[in-house]
Scaffold this motif. Sequence first.
Motif, PDB file in Angstrom:
ATOM      1  N   ALA A  47       0.827  -1.202   0.000  1.00  6.02           N
ATOM      2  CA  ALA A  47       0.000   0.000   0.000  1.00  6.02           C
ATOM      3  C   ALA A  47       0.864   1.255   0.000  1.00  6.02           C
ATOM      4  O   ALA A  47       2.023   1.238   0.425  1.00  6.02           O
ATOM      5  N   GLN A  48       0.278   2.347  -0.460  1.00  5.62           N
ATOM      6  CA  GLN A  48       0.973   3.627  -0.438  1.00  5.62           C
ATOM      7  C   GLN A  48       1.048   4.123   0.995  1.00  5.62           C
ATOM      8  O   GLN A  48       0.064   4.105   1.721  1.00  5.62           O
ATOM      9  N   ARG A  49       2.222   4.543   1.411  1.00  9.89           N
ATOM     10  CA  ARG A  49       2.419   5.033   2.774  1.00  9.89           C
ATOM     11  C   ARG A  49       2.281   6.543   2.819  1.00  9.89           C
ATOM     12  O   ARG A  49       2.444   7.235   1.819  1.00  9.89           O
ATOM     13  N   LYS A  50       2.013   7.052   3.997  1.00  5.47           N
ATOM     14  CA  LYS A  50       1.854   8.493   4.188  1.00  5.47           C
ATOM     15  C   LYS A  50       3.148   9.201   3.791  1.00  5.47           C
ATOM     16  O   LYS A  50       4.235   8.836   4.240  1.00  5.47           O
ATOM     17  N   GLY A  51       3.030  10.193   2.944  1.00  2.36           N
ATOM     18  CA  GLY A  51       4.186  10.958   2.507  1.00  2.36           C
ATOM     19  C   GLY A  51       4.936  10.351   1.332  1.00  2.36           C
ATOM     20  O   GLY A  51       5.883  10.951   0.827  1.00  2.36           O
ATOM     21  N   GLU A  52       4.521   9.186   0.871  1.00  2.00           N
ATOM     22  CA  GLU A  52       5.207   8.551  -0.252  1.00  2.00           C
ATOM     23  C   GLU A  52       4.718   9.163  -1.565  1.00  2.00           C
ATOM     24  O   GLU A  52       3.522   9.282  -1.797  1.00  2.00           O
ATOM     25  N   ASN A  53       5.647   9.570  -2.404  1.00  2.00           N
ATOM     26  CA  ASN A  53       5.298  10.133  -3.707  1.00  2.00           C
ATOM     27  C   ASN A  53       5.249   9.012  -4.726  1.00  2.00           C
ATOM     28  O   ASN A  53       6.249   8.348  -4.974  1.00  2.00           O
ATOM     29  N   VAL A  54       4.072   8.799  -5.279  1.00  2.00           N
ATOM     30  CA  VAL A  54       3.901   7.774  -6.311  1.00  2.00           C
ATOM     31  C   VAL A  54       3.153   8.390  -7.489  1.00  2.00           C
ATOM     32  O   VAL A  54       2.607   9.478  -7.398  1.00  2.00           O
ATOM     33  N   MET A  55       3.128   7.680  -8.596  1.00  2.00           N
ATOM     34  CA  MET A  55       2.420   8.133  -9.788  1.00  2.00           C
ATOM     35  C   MET A  55       0.923   8.193  -9.503  1.00  2.00           C
ATOM     36  O   MET A  55       0.418   7.507  -8.616  1.00  2.00           O
ATOM     37  N   SER A  56       0.210   8.981 -10.269  1.00  2.12           N
ATOM     38  CA  SER A  56      -1.228   9.154 -10.059  1.00  2.12           C
ATOM     39  C   SER A  56      -2.006   7.869 -10.317  1.00  2.12           C
ATOM     40  O   SER A  56      -3.086   7.675  -9.772  1.00  2.12           O
ATOM     41  N   ASP A  57      -1.457   6.975 -11.140  1.00  2.00           N
ATOM     42  CA  ASP A  57      -2.143   5.717 -11.436  1.00  2.00           C
ATOM     43  C   ASP A  57      -1.644   4.560 -10.567  1.00  2.00           C
ATOM     44  O   ASP A  57      -1.797   3.399 -10.921  1.00  2.00           O
ATOM     45  N   PHE A  58      -1.069   4.869  -9.400  1.00  2.65           N
ATOM     46  CA  PHE A  58      -0.549   3.841  -8.496  1.00  2.65           C
ATOM     47  C   PHE A  58      -1.664   2.890  -8.061  1.00  2.65           C
ATOM     48  O   PHE A  58      -2.742   3.319  -7.674  1.00  2.65           O
TER      49      PHE A  58
END
Length: 87
Positions: A47-58
């Motif tokens: 899962a995406q973590r708080k503050g992690e920068n990922v692509m918009s289609d993550f």
Amino acid sequence: VEGVHIAGQGRDVCDHCIGEVWRHVATGCSLRFCKGCKNFRHVHEYAQRKGENVMSDFDPFTTSKCFKCRAKNNATARNAYKRRREE
């Protein structure tokens, strides 16, 4: 994927199985294979973590690396970028 032998090494895991969610029968845990650390990890580790920068289609169900490996990869890329800028 139920009732399937979980391979002990990454080279024994086929490409189709890498993206699948595996269910460990004894514990009931849902696992996925991480291409970064070459281990089976709990699905929550993708899962995406708080503050992690990922692509918009993550999408945590299609990403191939767990959070720790994504963070390690991002740090390596940042350091390489800094080194190139300094030269």
